[in-house]
Design an enzyme around this catalytic site. Structure first.
Site, PDB file in Angstrom:
ATOM      1  N   ARG A 111      35.946  44.991  46.288  1.00 32.08           N
ATOM      2  CA  ARG A 111      36.024  45.344  44.868  1.00 32.08           C
ATOM      3  C   ARG A 111      34.915  46.346  44.584  1.00 32.08           C
ATOM      4  O   ARG A 111      33.733  46.035  44.718  1.00 32.08           O
ATOM      5  CB  ARG A 111      35.895  44.126  43.974  1.00 32.08           C
ATOM      6  CG  ARG A 111      36.046  44.463  42.490  1.00 32.08           C
ATOM      7  CD  ARG A 111      35.994  43.233  41.614  1.00 32.08           C
ATOM      8  NE  ARG A 111      37.161  42.400  41.800  1.00 32.08           N
ATOM      9  CZ  ARG A 111      37.127  41.080  41.906  1.00 32.08           C
ATOM     10  NH1 ARG A 111      35.972  40.456  41.876  1.00 32.08           N
ATOM     11  NH2 ARG A 111      38.238  40.400  42.055  1.00 32.08           N
TER      12      ARG A 111
ATOM     13  N   TYR B 190      44.646  33.643  35.127  1.00 29.21           N
ATOM     14  CA  TYR B 190      43.624  34.548  34.606  1.00 29.21           C
ATOM     15  C   TYR B 190      44.050  36.003  34.758  1.00 29.21           C
ATOM     16  O   TYR B 190      44.066  36.765  33.785  1.00 29.21           O
ATOM     17  CB  TYR B 190      42.312  34.303  35.347  1.00 29.21           C
ATOM     18  CG  TYR B 190      41.141  35.119  34.845  1.00 29.21           C
ATOM     19  CD1 TYR B 190      40.494  34.779  33.673  1.00 29.21           C
ATOM     20  CD2 TYR B 190      40.682  36.218  35.562  1.00 29.21           C
ATOM     21  CE1 TYR B 190      39.408  35.522  33.218  1.00 29.21           C
ATOM     22  CE2 TYR B 190      39.602  36.965  35.115  1.00 29.21           C
ATOM     23  CZ  TYR B 190      38.968  36.612  33.943  1.00 29.21           C
ATOM     24  OH  TYR B 190      37.905  37.356  33.502  1.00 29.21           O
TER      25      TYR B 190
ATOM     26  N   VAL C 206      28.963  33.223  42.741  1.00 32.89           N
ATOM     27  CA  VAL C 206      28.179  33.323  43.963  1.00 32.89           C
ATOM     28  C   VAL C 206      26.674  33.332  43.712  1.00 32.89           C
ATOM     29  O   VAL C 206      25.928  32.572  44.358  1.00 32.89           O
ATOM     30  CB  VAL C 206      28.632  34.547  44.797  1.00 32.89           C
ATOM     31  CG1 VAL C 206      28.469  35.845  44.028  1.00 32.89           C
ATOM     32  CG2 VAL C 206      27.892  34.615  46.114  1.00 32.89           C
TER      33      VAL C 206
ATOM     34  N   THR D 194      33.441  42.326  50.249  1.00 28.16           N
ATOM     35  CA  THR D 194      32.425  43.200  49.665  1.00 28.16           C
ATOM     36  C   THR D 194      32.656  43.398  48.176  1.00 28.16           C
ATOM     37  O   THR D 194      33.780  43.354  47.694  1.00 28.16           O
ATOM     38  CB  THR D 194      32.403  44.571  50.363  1.00 28.16           C
ATOM     39  OG1 THR D 194      33.688  45.208  50.189  1.00 28.16           O
ATOM     40  CG2 THR D 194      32.090  44.431  51.834  1.00 28.16           C
TER      41      THR D 194
END
Length: 376
Positions: free
Chosen positions: A337, A196, A238, A261
């Site tokens: 991120r 990806y 998530v 995070t």
């Protein structure tokens, strides 16, 4: 955002669509009376990319409506919402097509093209890495060749949007967080996510060079953790996982220590950004589309979701830690991120406003009425 406190999924979606249309009057105005092609329109982002055009068209005189065609291979099902929208509109056409195949011989002229046909959930793209790469590279090349042919034939080329990914940054070194578009990335080319990540990186290279060599209006969007209506509860990301736990009466299970995070961008804000990139993005330029703050841990997101579920549904569960059955579930998963969106804010007028607490609440209301998802 200036929204009410909706009680139903229909109210959430209707308010979101009005919000999108209200923020995109200039951008939709540029496409009035023209053809728009969205490849991969049956997916998560297609949910609002398509329905916002449908909502806009309903407010316009026939001559000003955007004529939208959706290509999709329906590899994870043909969603009922898409059928309903197309059946109720003479301005929206659905066509089963896999972008990895040659384009139909009877292709119409599309001055605006969106390439959103990509498997984006790690669980799913790792099951078909070759297919993932083919869509992001070969499928993209097919569309770029078509777009170039349009120009060479003297047809209008208004804008081309390639959905890249914040995954192209990999796991940034701390000094590059928050991350600007100038960061080159720290990405494995052989790991379980490489199919990806690297195909998106090469896809951007294709776009940049088509824009430069042929003078085409091609731009790239780098999404940062979008969530909300349209993201299937079975997607294995998530927030859908948390929602599935909650709505089945289970504890919310984190499949990590909860320390990584992210910043989270509600889909209505994200879709505003994508249409701005399509119609106003500078040729050959990438744009981060997301939220700059707050940067929160997975543990914090889990607690926000639990608190919202308690308020909405009287949920009595708690956050617990589990272990994925997939041994490579966390391999190459970035620790942090967080984007810098100043470029999109300055050049495109992009201004996300939906707070993560409100966005999670709206998502849970939608999931309550969307606990099943078409998968074939």
């Amino acid at each position: 955002m200036g929204l009410t406190q909706p009680l139903t999924a229909a109210e959430v979606v209707s308010e979101d669509l009005d919000y999108i249309c209200g923020n995109l009057s200039e951008e939709f105005g540029r496409m009035e009376g023209k053809n728009l092609l969205i490849v991969g329109g049956a997916g998560f982002l297609g949910y609002y990319l398509v329905q916002s055009v449908h909502r806009w068209n309903g407010q316009m005189d026939p001559a000003r409506r955007i004529r939208l065609t959706v290509f999709d291979n329906f590899g994870r099902g043909r969603p009922q919402w898409l059928t309903d929208v197309a059946d109720g509109s003479e301005w929206i056409t659905l066509q089963r097509h896999d972008i990895r195949d040659p384009l139909p011989a009877d292709m119409a002229d599309y001055p605006y093209v969106v390439h959103a046909a990509s498997i984006a959930s790690p669980i799913y793209y790792r099951k078909d890495p070759i297919g993932t790469m083919d869509g992001n590279v070969n499928g993209l090349r097919t569309l770029l060749d078509y777009f170039l042919a349009q120009k060479e034939a003297g047809k209008e080329t208004g804008g081309f949007l390639f959905f890249s990914s914040s995954e192209i940054y990999g796991d940034p070194f701390p000094q590059f967080i928050p991350t600007t578009e100038e960061y080159w990335g720290n990405v494995s080319c052989t790991g379980p996510r490489a199919c990806y990540d690297e195909s998106k990186r090469y896809g951007e290279t294709l776009c940049v060079n088509f824009a430069r060599q042929y003078g085409l209006p091609i731009a790239m969007a780098r999404p940062f953790n979008n969530y909300g209506p349209g993201l299937k509860i079975t997607d294995a990301r998530v927030l859908p996982d948390f929602a599935r736990n909650i709505l089945s009466g289970q504890d919310v299970v984190m499949l990590s220590d909860g320390a990584p995070t992210r910043t989270f961008c509600y889909v209505a804000d994200a879709v505003c950004g994508y249409y701005k990139v399509l119609t106003r993005g500078r040729p050959g330029e990438p744009y981060n589309i997301g939220q700059e703050r707050p940067e929160i841990s997975m543990k914090k997101l889990a607690q926000i979701t639990v608190d919202a579920a308690r308020e909405l549904f009287g949920y009595e569960g708690r956050v617990v830690t589990g272990v994925s059955d997939d041994a490579e579930y966390l391999t190459d998963n970035p620790n942090r991120r967080c984007p810098v969106i100043e470029k999109a804010r300055r050049e495109l007028g992009y201004n996300p406003t939906v707070d993560v607490h409100d966005g999670v609440r709206r998502a849970l209301i939608w999931y309550r009425e969307n606990q099943t998802a078409e998968e074939r």
